[in-house]
Design an enzyme around this catalytic site. Structure first.
Site, PDB file in Angstrom:
ATOM      1  N   ASP A 175      37.047  25.882  37.377  1.00 60.38           N
ATOM      2  CA  ASP A 175      37.023  26.612  36.108  1.00 60.38           C
ATOM      3  C   ASP A 175      35.672  26.441  35.426  1.00 60.38           C
ATOM      4  O   ASP A 175      35.055  25.381  35.539  1.00 60.38           O
ATOM      5  CB  ASP A 175      38.164  26.067  35.226  1.00 60.38           C
ATOM      6  CG  ASP A 175      38.527  27.001  34.084  1.00 60.38           C
ATOM      7  OD1 ASP A 175      37.985  28.130  34.027  1.00 60.38           O
ATOM      8  OD2 ASP A 175      39.344  26.605  33.241  1.00 60.38           O
ATOM      9  N   HIS A 234      30.018  33.164  38.950  1.00 60.76           N
ATOM     10  CA  HIS A 234      30.878  33.127  40.136  1.00 60.76           C
ATOM     11  C   HIS A 234      30.047  32.841  41.393  1.00 60.76           C
ATOM     12  O   HIS A 234      30.478  32.114  42.286  1.00 60.76           O
ATOM     13  CB  HIS A 234      31.651  34.442  40.286  1.00 60.76           C
ATOM     14  CG  HIS A 234      32.616  34.685  39.152  1.00 60.76           C
ATOM     15  ND1 HIS A 234      33.432  33.696  38.655  1.00 60.76           N
ATOM     16  CD2 HIS A 234      32.885  35.795  38.407  1.00 60.76           C
ATOM     17  CE1 HIS A 234      34.171  34.191  37.664  1.00 60.76           C
ATOM     18  NE2 HIS A 234      33.857  35.459  37.490  1.00 60.76           N
ATOM     19  N   LEU A 274      38.767  19.322  58.690  1.00 66.40           N
ATOM     20  CA  LEU A 274      39.192  19.557  57.304  1.00 66.40           C
ATOM     21  C   LEU A 274      40.057  20.807  57.266  1.00 66.40           C
ATOM     22  O   LEU A 274      39.678  21.852  57.801  1.00 66.40           O
ATOM     23  CB  LEU A 274      37.972  19.765  56.389  1.00 66.40           C
ATOM     24  CG  LEU A 274      38.301  20.191  54.953  1.00 66.40           C
ATOM     25  CD1 LEU A 274      38.941  19.041  54.177  1.00 66.40           C
ATOM     26  CD2 LEU A 274      37.051  20.668  54.214  1.00 66.40           C
TER      27      LEU A 274
END
Ligand code: FPP
Length: 251
Positions: free
Chosen positions: A29, A46, A140
């Site tokens: 955020d 972004h 991962l």
């Protein structure tokens, strides 16, 4: 000589390094505020957030975290202005094209949760290809939540369970927590041990509501585009200091 030697006092025992959390989930955020603080358009925030995603994946690998889940687009995000939605989906398209080969070379397996069918056909295809290309990787497990909302996910799971009962494949009296979890989109994943949210907000915002039942939370004021390896390591250190009891009484 006594049959058993006394245990050394607690303080004398060398502290074993705490294992890293198996699963870290992040609510990314602050992209918009990061851009506004620089007089830049939101898309610049972004884009910089995309760089933070790269750094965080590297950090997770380095720290030995097996599962990393990122909240990239909520089901509510479709309500943002059309131009921003277009920028965000454009960035996702670009990310899938430019990053997946490198992710795969680094042993990352990609999973997607959320309503993927709300994205355009070309993005849906790229998502399927990315999942299939990386499916044998084990270093991962990276889950990207796209058009994801936890309440929707829980309702969909309840619907699937009800359908299984109607078809005679499930006895409602036998349905327990583990059985219900198997109907969620996260069925194959461990629950998150640690949830990080950046930018000073302290909400779950419809993210992994069921799965977060026993998660630890770390909130940081850092805006997502500024997030990096050191912040990730700090969050893990904070997690290591927590005393997790899963509702049980202290020993
Ligand atoms: C929250 O910031 C962030 C988002 C809604 C999008 C997250 C997207 C990225 C990090 C970039 C791309 C990632 C991938 C995986 C391709 P906000 O816009 O709500 O910020 P604000 O609260 O300051 O306005």
């Amino acid at each position: 000589m006594p049959a058993t030697s006394p245990l050394p006092a607690r303080a004398e025992r060398p502290a074993a390094p705490a294992p890293p959390p198996a699963h870290v989930a992040i609510i990314m955020d602050g992209n918009g505020r990061w851009a506004a603080a620089r007089g830049l358009p939101r898309i610049a925030g972004h884009r910089a957030g995309g760089q933070a995603v790269r750094r965080t994946i590297e950090a997770a690998i380095e720290q030995g975290v097996g599962w990393l889940t990122l909240y990239a687009f909520s089901s509510e995000n479709w309500r943002r202005p059309e131009a921003e939605v277009k920028d965000l989906t454009g960035l996702l398209r670009h990310y899938l094209k430019s990053e997946v080969a490198e992710l795969s070379a680094n042993g990352v397996r990609l999973h997607i949760i959320g309503e993927r069918d709300r994205f355009s056909e070309d993005i849906q295809l790229a998502l399927r290809e990315a999942e299939s290309l990386t499916s044998a990787n084990r270093r991962l497990n990276l889950t990207i939540a796209l058009s994801y909302g936890a309440r929707d996910e829980i309702v969909a799971a309840a619907r699937r369970a009800a359908e299984a009962a109607r078809a005679g494949r499930l006895d409602p009296a036998e349905l327990d927590e583990a059985g219900f979890s198997a109907f969620l989109s996260t069925a194959a994943m461990p629950d998150p041990d640690l949830i990080i949210r950046t930018s000073g907000e302290r909400r779950l915002s419809n993210f992994l509501l069921w799965q977060a039942a026993y998660a630890e939370f770390v909130f940081t004021d850092v805006l997502w585009p500024d997030f990096g390896q050191a912040h990730f390591a700090e969050a893990l250190a904070e997690y290591a200091r927590r005393d997790r009891r899963f509702g049980a009484r202290p020993a």
